[in-house]
Write a protein that holds these residues in place. Structure first.
Motif, PDB file in Angstrom:
ATOM      1  N   ASN A 221       0.842  -1.202   0.000  1.00 44.04           N
ATOM      2  CA  ASN A 221       0.000   0.000   0.000  1.00 44.04           C
ATOM      3  C   ASN A 221       0.878   1.253   0.000  1.00 44.04           C
ATOM      4  O   ASN A 221       0.475   2.289  -0.541  1.00 44.04           O
ATOM      5  CB  ASN A 221      -0.927  -0.001   1.211  1.00 44.04           C
ATOM      6  N   TYR A 224       1.482   2.272  -3.539  1.00 37.97           N
ATOM      7  CA  TYR A 224       0.323   2.944  -4.143  1.00 37.97           C
ATOM      8  C   TYR A 224       0.154   4.348  -3.569  1.00 37.97           C
ATOM      9  O   TYR A 224      -0.176   5.290  -4.303  1.00 37.97           O
ATOM     10  CB  TYR A 224      -0.941   2.118  -3.904  1.00 37.97           C
ATOM     11  N   ASN A 228       0.090   7.714  -5.769  1.00 37.14           N
ATOM     12  CA  ASN A 228      -1.144   8.502  -5.760  1.00 37.14           C
ATOM     13  C   ASN A 228      -0.929   9.885  -5.156  1.00 37.14           C
ATOM     14  O   ASN A 228      -1.642  10.833  -5.496  1.00 37.14           O
ATOM     15  CB  ASN A 228      -2.222   7.749  -4.972  1.00 37.14           C
ATOM     16  N   PHE A 312       2.218   2.309 -11.159  1.00 37.31           N
ATOM     17  CA  PHE A 312       1.151   3.085 -10.509  1.00 37.31           C
ATOM     18  C   PHE A 312       1.298   4.576 -10.819  1.00 37.31           C
ATOM     19  O   PHE A 312       0.308   5.272 -11.093  1.00 37.31           O
ATOM     20  CB  PHE A 312       1.187   2.866  -8.995  1.00 37.31           C
ATOM     21  N   CYS A 316      -1.287   7.343 -12.389  1.00 35.54           N
ATOM     22  CA  CYS A 316      -1.816   8.363 -11.473  1.00 35.54           C
ATOM     23  C   CYS A 316      -1.396   9.783 -11.838  1.00 35.54           C
ATOM     24  O   CYS A 316      -2.134  10.731 -11.556  1.00 35.54           O
ATOM     25  CB  CYS A 316      -1.355   8.061 -10.036  1.00 35.54           C
ATOM     26  N   VAL A 382      -2.573  -4.281 -11.380  1.00 39.56           N
ATOM     27  CA  VAL A 382      -2.006  -2.926 -11.357  1.00 39.56           C
ATOM     28  C   VAL A 382      -2.734  -2.030 -12.348  1.00 39.56           C
ATOM     29  O   VAL A 382      -3.047  -0.862 -12.054  1.00 39.56           O
ATOM     30  CB  VAL A 382      -0.496  -2.981 -11.668  1.00 39.56           C
ATOM     31  N   GLY A 386      -4.790   1.362 -11.423  1.00 40.26           N
ATOM     32  CA  GLY A 386      -4.311   2.620 -11.988  1.00 40.26           C
ATOM     33  C   GLY A 386      -5.359   3.310 -12.845  1.00 40.26           C
ATOM     34  O   GLY A 386      -5.584   4.527 -12.712  1.00 40.26           O
ATOM     35  N   THR A 389      -8.160   4.820 -10.691  1.00 39.96           N
ATOM     36  CA  THR A 389      -7.759   6.072 -10.044  1.00 39.96           C
ATOM     37  C   THR A 389      -7.805   7.239 -11.018  1.00 39.96           C
ATOM     38  O   THR A 389      -8.282   8.334 -10.680  1.00 39.96           O
ATOM     39  CB  THR A 389      -6.349   5.923  -9.458  1.00 39.96           C
TER      40      THR A 389
END
Length: 724
Positions: A221, A224, A228, A312, A316, A382, A386, A389
Motif C-alpha cells: 500500500n 500505491y 497517488n 502506478f 496516477c 495494477v 491505476g 484512479t
C-alpha cells in the motif's frame, strides 16, 4: 356657518385678515396684491391661491386644498428647515420651529432621531413621496382597492347630497423587508459546503477502507500511496497554491471591475492552467522513475517494488491535469457565490475509486485471504487500480461543467494573456510557489523517513507503521478542519478580499475573528477526541486490514492536539492572502516545514522503527504551533495592532478547559471497554460509543458552566432548527 368657515380658511392658509377701513382690492403697503378672483370662482376656495408669507416649506404643512393642482415634480419644495421667507424689517422674533403656531393649520411634526420621519400625515413618506393629493390618486387608479381619500372631509360640505361620513382609517406602514445579513448568508453557504464536505469525507473514508481491505496497510500500500500522492504534490507545487490563494482575490476584483463580470479573465486563467498542466503532466509521466526514487529511496532499492510503483505513478500522474481543471473551475464558481460544486464533485471520484478496488477484491480476493504484495500482484491488477484512479479524477473534473452552465459561465479558450492582469497574479504567485515548495520539501522528507521506518518495522512484525499509516491517520485527523474551518473560510475569503481592497481593516479583523471563534467550537473538542479515542477509531475503521489498524490509532493520537494550531494557521494566512501578501505566508511555511522536518528526523533516529511515525505525527502539530505564533504577530501588525486577540484567546482557553476533563473521562471509558471486549469490531465500536458519549456529556456540562457564548449560540441555532 359660512363666515366663520371662510375666516378660518383664510387664517388657515396664511392669508391676511381684512384691515379696518380699507376697501377690498386696495393694495396694502409691503404686501403683494392677491389676484382678483374669477367671476365663477367657488366661494369656498376663494383664498386657495393667495400668497402666504407664513407658508411652511415642509410637505406636511401645506394646505391640501391649495396643493390639489400644484405640480411638485416641476417645482419641488426645498427640504424642511432650509428656506425662510423674507419677513418685515421690524418683525417679532420667530417662534420655535415646532412650537404651536395658530397660523399653520397642520403643524410640522418634529423629525425622528434616525432618518426621515415615517409618520408624516396622510401616509406620505419623506424619502419616496413625490406627489400628493390628486397625483397620488391618479398613480394608484389602477389598483383594485385604492387607498381612502385623506382630503374627502374638506369637500364634504360642497356636495349636493349628503353622503356617509368617511372615517379616516390609518394605513398601516408595510413591514420593512428583513435583509439577509452577512451572518445568515455566510451560514447558508457554510452549511452547503459543510454538507458536501461531510459526504465527500465519508465516501473518502469508505474509499480508504476498501483500499485497505484490498491491498492492506503495509509496504505494498505504501507504493500505491506514493504514486497517488505524487501528482497532488507536483500539482500543488506548480500552480495549486497560486490558484487557491492568489487567483480568488483576482477573480473577485475582475468580477467587480470588469464590464463582463470577470468572464474573460476567468477564461484566460482557465486556458493558462490547461496549457501549463498539459505540458507538465507529459514531462512528469516520462520522468516517473526519477520521482519515485526521490520520494522513497527505500522502495527504489527493491526492483520489484520499484516496478510496481512506477507503473502506478504513470497511471496516477495524469490525474494532475484534471485536478487543476477541477480546482480552477471550482474557484470560478466560488467567486460567483456558488460554493457547493467544489465540495460535492469529489464524491464522484470517491465512488469510482471505491468501485475500482471493490472490483479488485471481487477478482483477486481481499487482503486477509490473498496477502497481495509487490511480488504477487499481476499486471492486470495494477492496470485495474491505476485506470480506476485516473477515471475518478476525470469524472470529478467533468462534473463541474453543468454547474458552470447553470451559473451562466461559458468556458472557452483565450490566449490573449498579455495585459489583462495575469502577469500581476503570476508575480504574486511567485511567493506562493516558494510557500508550497517549502511545504513539499518537508513532506518529501517525511515520506522518505516514514517509508524507511515502515519497511523496517514490518520486517520486525509491526505492519501499518509506514507512510500508509501516516496518510490514513492524517486523512482522518483533517476531517474536522475540512468540514468546519475550510467551509467557513471559503465563504468568508471573497468578503475578506473585498474588505482588504476597500481598506477596511476592521472588517478584515472581524471576519478573521469570527472564523477563528466559530471553527474553534468544533475543532478543539475534535482534537481532544482524537487524543482520547484515536485507537478505537482506527481499529473500527480499518479492522479489515489486520493488526496494522492499532498502529494507525497511535499515529492518530499523536496528531490529536496539533489540529488546533493547524486550523488557526489556515485562518490566519487567509488574512495575508486577502492583502495579496504571499511573501509572509512563505516565510511562515518555511518555519513550519523546518520544525516539522527537524522533529521527524529526530523521531526517526531516536525512536524505535515502530514508533518513529508516531513521533513524526507529533512533530507535524508542533511545527504549526510555532508557525501560528509567528503568523499571528505579523497579521496583528498588518491590521493596526488589533486582531481581537483577547476575545479569541478567551474562547480557546475556555474550550480547552472544558475539553481536558472530558477527554480524561472518555479515554478511561474507552480503555475499560477494550479491556473487557477486546479490540475487535464489536469492542472498538462499543468503546468508541461509550467514550464519545462521555466526552460529549462532560464537555457540554463544563462549557455551560464556563458560559462559552459561541457554543451557546450554536446550541440555540440547532434548537431553533429543530423547532424546540
Amino acid at each position: 356657518m359660512n363666515a366663520p368657515y371662510d375666516g378660518d380658511r383664510a387664517q388657515g392658509t396664511g392669508g391676511p385678515a381684512p384691515s379696518q377701513g380699507t376697501a377690498p382690492g386696495t393694495p396694502v403697503p409691503g404686501q403683494v396684491p392677491a389676484p382678483a378672483p374669477a367671476p365663477d370662482h367657488d366661494p369656498y376656495v376663494q383664498d386657495a391661491y393667495d400668497y402666504d408669507p407664513y407658508r411652511s416649506q415642509d410637505l406636511s404643512a401645506q394646505d391640501p386644498v391649495g396643493e390639489v393642482l400644484y405640480d411638485r415634480a416641476a417645482h419641488p419644495p426645498p427640504p424642511p428647515g432650509t428656506f425662510q421667507e423674507p419677513g418685515p424689517l421690524y418683525a417679532a422674533p420667530a417662534a420655535p420651529m415646532y412650537s404651536p403656531d395658530p397660523r399653520v393649520w397642520a403643524q410640522t411634526p418634529p423629525p425622528e432621531p434616525d432618518g426621515p420621519s415615517r409618520h408624516l400625515p396622510y401616509g406620505d413618506h419623506a424619502t419616496t413621496t413625490e406627489f400628493v393629493g390628486v397625483d397620488s390618486l391618479v398613480t394608484r387608479a389602477a389598483e383594485e382597492q385604492p387607498e381612502p381619500d385623506a382630503f374627502a372631509h374638506l369637500y364634504r360640505d360642497q356636495e349636493a347630497a349628503p353622503r356617509t361620513p368617511v372615517e379616516d382609517t390609518p394605513v398601516a406602514a408595510p413591514a420593512p423587508a428583513k435583509p439577509a445579513g452577512r451572518a445568515a448568508s455566510l451560514l447558508k453557504s457554510s452549511a452547503l459546503m459543510a454538507a458536501g464536505t461531510i459526504v465527500s469525507r465519508i465516501t473518502g473514508f469508505l474509499r480508504t477502507l476498501v483500499i485497505a481491505a484490498a491491498i492492506g496497510v503495509g509496504t505494498f500500500n505504501d507504493t500505491y500511496q506514493i504514486a497517488n500522492t505524487l501528482p497532488t504534490m507536483i500539482y500543488v507545487l506548480v500552480g495549486g497554491g497560486a490558484l487557491n490563494a492568489v487567483f480568488i482575490p483576482q477573480l473577485v476584483r475582475a468580477m467587480k471591475n470588469d464590464d463582463d463580470g470577470g468572464e474573460a479573465y476567468a477564461n484566460r486563467l482557465l486556458t493558462l492552467v490547461v496549457v501549463l498542466l498539459a505540458g507538465i503532466t507529459t514531462i512528469c509521466v516520462l520522468a516517473a522513475p526519477v520521482f519515485i526514487t526521490m520520494m522513497s529511496p527505500k522502495i527504489a532499492s527493491d526492483p520489484q517494488q520499484m516496478d510496481v510503483a512506477v507503473a502506478f505513478a504513470r497511471y496516477c500522474l495524469p490525474t494532475m491535469f484534471f485536478m487543476g481543471v477541477h480546482v480552477v473551475l471550482g474557484q470560478i464558481l466560488n467567486a460567483r457565490g456558488r460554493f457547493g460544486a467544489m465540495m460535492w464533485t469529489p464524491v464522484l471520484n470517491n465512488i469510482v475509486v471505491i468501485a475500482t478496488f471493490g472490483a479488485f477484491i471481487w477478482a483477486f480476493g481481499g487482503f486477509t485471504t490473498s496477502g497481495v504484495n509487490a511480488t504477487t500482484v499481476t499486471p492486470e491488477g495494477v492496470r485495474l487500480l491505476g485506470l480506476g484512479t485516473l477515471l475518478g479524477l476525470t469524472v470529478q473534473a467533468l462534473a463541474m461543467l453543468p454547474y458552470l452552465r447553470d451559473a451562466g459561465f461559458k468556458p472557452r479558450l483565450r490566449f490573449d494573456w498579455k495585459g489583462h492582469g495575469l502577469g500581476k497574479a503570476a508575480r504574486l504567485a511567485k511567493w506562493t510557489f516558494f510557500f508550497v515548495l517549502a511545504n513539499q520539501v518537508g513532506l518529501v522528507i517525511v515520506t522518505q523517513l516514514a517509508t524507511w521506518a515502515g519497511s523496517v518495522a514490518e520486517k520486525q512484525g509491526h505492519p501499518g507503521t509506514g507512510i500508509t499509516a501516516y496518510n490514513y491517520a492524517l486523512l482522518l485527523w483533517q476531517m474536522p478542519q475540512a468540514i468546519i474551518t475550510v467551509s467557513v473560510m471559503t465563504a468568508v475569503l471573497p468578503r475578506i478580499s473585498r474588505s482588504a481592497h476597500d481598506g477596511d481593516a476592521a472588517a478584515v479583523r472581524d471576519d478573521i475573528s469570527y472564523g477563528l471563534r466559530t471553527s474553534a467550537v468544533a475543532i478543539v473538542p475534535c482534537a481532544f477526541a482524537f487524543l482520547a479515542l484515536g485507537v478505537p477509531m482506527a481499529t473500527l475503521l480499518y479492522a479489515g486490514s489486520g493488526s496494522g489498524a492499532q498502529n494507525i490509532g497511535y499515529v492518530l493520537m499523536a496528531f490529536g492536539l496539533g489540529l488546533i494550531p493547524y486550523s488557526v494557521q489556515y485562518v490566519v494566512l487567509r488574512g495575508f492572502y486577502a492583502y495579496e501578501d504571499t511573501r509572509t505566508p512563505f516565510y511562515n511555511t518555511v518555519i513550519v516545514a523546518a520544525v516539522n522536518a527537524a522533529g521527524s528526523a529526530i523521531s526517526f533516529f531516536v525512536l524505535p522503527a515502530r514508533w518513529a511515525v508516531v513521533g513524526m505525527a507529533a512533530s507535524y502539530g508542533l511545527g504549526y504551533a510555532v508557525g501560528v505564533g509567528v503568523a499571528w504577530r505579523r497579521l496583528r501588525t498588518r491590521l493596526g495592532g488589533d486582531l481581537d486577540g483577547a476575545h479569541v484567546m478567551r474562547t480557546y482557553a475556555r474550550l480547552t478547559g472544558a475539553c481536558v476533563p472530558a477527554a480524561a473521562v472518555a479515554g478511561a471509558a474507552a480503555f475499560g471497554v477494550t479491556q473487557w471486549l477486546g479490540s475487535g469490531v464489536l469492542g472498538s465500536a462499543t468503546a468508541l460509543v461509550a467514550g464519545g458519549i462521555a466526552l460529549a456529556a462532560v464537555f457540554l456540562i463544563a462549557a455551560k458552566r464556563m458560559r462559552i457564548e459561541e457554543l451557546n449560540a450554536m446550541v440555540g441555532m440547532v434548537r431553533g432548527r429543530l423547532g424546540r
